[in-house]
Design an enzyme around this catalytic site. Sequence first.
Site, mmCIF file in Angstrom:
data_model
loop_
_atom_site.group_PDB
_atom_site.id
_atom_site.type_symbol
_atom_site.label_atom_id
_atom_site.label_comp_id
_atom_site.label_asym_id
_atom_site.label_seq_id
_atom_site.Cartn_x
_atom_site.Cartn_y
_atom_site.Cartn_z
ATOM 1 C CG ASP A 1 -0.336 -17.268 8.296
ATOM 2 O OD1 ASP A 1 0.700 -17.458 8.962
ATOM 3 O OD2 ASP A 1 -1.459 -17.138 8.811
ATOM 4 N NE ARG B 1 7.306 4.206 9.665
ATOM 5 C CZ ARG B 1 6.191 4.338 8.932
ATOM 6 N NH1 ARG B 1 5.801 3.373 8.141
ATOM 7 N NH2 ARG B 1 5.476 5.453 8.985
ATOM 8 C CD GLU C 1 10.639 -7.707 5.438
ATOM 9 O OE1 GLU C 1 10.935 -8.835 5.917
ATOM 10 O OE2 GLU C 1 10.226 -6.775 6.134
ATOM 11 C CG HIS D 1 11.254 -2.518 4.386
ATOM 12 N ND1 HIS D 1 9.897 -2.393 4.223
ATOM 13 C CD2 HIS D 1 11.466 -3.692 5.010
ATOM 14 C CE1 HIS D 1 9.317 -3.458 4.742
ATOM 15 N NE2 HIS D 1 10.241 -4.265 5.210
ATOM 16 C CB ILE D 2 12.351 2.624 -0.019
ATOM 17 C CG1 ILE D 2 11.740 1.861 -1.206
ATOM 18 C CG2 ILE D 2 13.054 3.902 -0.483
ATOM 19 C CD1 ILE D 2 10.523 2.539 -1.808
ATOM 20 C CB SER D 3 12.732 4.228 4.768
ATOM 21 O OG SER D 3 11.729 3.369 5.290
ATOM 22 N N PRO E 1 0.797 -1.225 0.000
ATOM 23 C CG PRO E 1 -0.153 -1.130 2.114
ATOM 24 C CD PRO E 1 0.524 -2.074 1.166
ATOM 25 C CG ASN E 2 -0.312 4.369 1.249
ATOM 26 O OD1 ASN E 2 -1.270 4.889 0.675
ATOM 27 N ND2 ASN E 2 -0.403 3.868 2.458
ATOM 28 N NE ARG F 1 0.526 13.645 -1.295
ATOM 29 C CZ ARG F 1 0.100 13.933 -2.521
ATOM 30 N NH1 ARG F 1 0.973 14.129 -3.480
ATOM 31 N NH2 ARG F 1 -1.193 14.018 -2.782
ATOM 32 C CG ASN G 1 8.475 -2.059 0.034
ATOM 33 O OD1 ASN G 1 7.898 -2.164 1.127
ATOM 34 N ND2 ASN G 1 9.104 -0.948 -0.332
ATOM 35 C CB ALA H 1 1.819 0.201 6.357
ATOM 36 N NE ARG I 1 10.378 5.942 8.327
ATOM 37 C CZ ARG I 1 9.430 5.802 7.383
ATOM 38 N NH1 ARG I 1 9.565 4.866 6.460
ATOM 39 N NH2 ARG I 1 8.389 6.590 7.370
ATOM 40 C CE1 TYR J 1 9.155 5.084 2.644
ATOM 41 C CE2 TYR J 1 7.679 6.979 2.669
ATOM 42 C CZ TYR J 1 8.117 5.791 3.226
ATOM 43 O OH TYR J 1 7.512 5.300 4.361
HETATM 44 O O1 CA2 Z 1 10.608 1.866 3.534
HETATM 45 C C1 CA2 Z 1 9.759 1.196 2.950
HETATM 46 O O2 CA2 Z 1 9.908 0.765 1.821
HETATM 47 C C2 CA2 Z 1 8.406 0.956 3.620
HETATM 48 O O3 CA2 Z 1 7.985 -0.365 3.297
HETATM 49 C C3 CA2 Z 1 7.452 1.962 3.039
HETATM 50 C C4 CA2 Z 1 6.083 1.921 3.698
HETATM 51 C C5 CA2 Z 1 6.181 1.990 5.216
HETATM 52 O O4 CA2 Z 1 4.903 1.848 5.802
HETATM 53 C C6 CA2 Z 1 7.110 0.930 5.746
HETATM 54 O O5 CA2 Z 1 7.203 1.084 7.148
HETATM 55 C C7 CA2 Z 1 8.478 1.061 5.127
HETATM 56 C C8 CA2 Z 1 5.253 3.100 3.239
HETATM 57 C C9 CA2 Z 1 5.039 3.140 1.776
HETATM 58 C C10 CA2 Z 1 4.380 4.431 1.478
HETATM 59 O O6 CA2 Z 1 5.110 5.060 0.477
HETATM 60 C C11 CA2 Z 1 4.900 6.367 0.292
HETATM 61 C C12 CA2 Z 1 5.663 6.938 -0.671
HETATM 62 C C13 CA2 Z 1 5.521 8.275 -0.920
HETATM 63 C C14 CA2 Z 1 4.604 9.028 -0.200
HETATM 64 C C15 CA2 Z 1 3.843 8.437 0.772
HETATM 65 C C16 CA2 Z 1 3.975 7.088 1.015
#
Ligand code: CA2
Length: 171
Positions: free
Chosen positions: A88, A112, A99, A101-103, A11-12, A19, A75, A78, A108, A24
């Site tokens: 599962d 997380r 797995e 994660h960008i960040s 998601p997102n 954003r 990835n 959330a 954080r 990110y």
């Molecule tokens: O760091 C990552 O890749 C995350 O999986 C990104 C998720 C976050 O919930 C994880 O804790 C870490 C969030 C993805 C949302 O991406 C956005 C990108 C731009 C603007 C808003 C959200």
Amino acid sequence: MSRTVYLLNGPNLNLLGKREPHIYGHETLADVEAQCRTLAAELDFSIEFRQSNVEFQIIDWIHEARENAAAIVINPGAFTHTSIAIMDALNARKCPVFEVHISNVHQRESFRHHSYVSLAATGVMAGFGTHGYSLALRHVAQLLGKGAANASGINKDRQGFRVMKEAAETT
Ligand code: CA2
């Protein structure tokens, strides 16, 4: 013999580059997909690159990958921190799971720091920016070898270490 890697995004992540660039980066998910496609072509495998904001859709794709994939790079956004259902589904797969994660999630908020997905993952990568996807793909290519390791070889060893060792020994 499968040489298809499923790259699944949660998601997102469709908002990537639009954003929160301080967290990110500036690249969009379409940019990441284009980079992955170019790299996969170089490494001689195909990819299924997908994103969904819906948990059941991601689970269905993991089930699909169970039959078709040499590896899953995921990835989960959330859902990483909440979804026992995705964990599962991943535990029922036959191939290695990475797995991404960008960040750096460990730097954080504390919510997380826990990942259900890590409990099912072969390997975890966090904090490499969008480059993490390419790093994961390069690792998968090493596991697969240049046509040396087939999907059934990978399937017999979810960790992939034996396959990686064998591939290294034959190159
Ligand atoms: O760091 C990552 O890749 C995350 O999986 C990104 C998720 C976050 O919930 C994880 O804790 C870490 C969030 C993805 C949302 O991406 C956005 C990108 C731009 C603007 C808003 C959200």
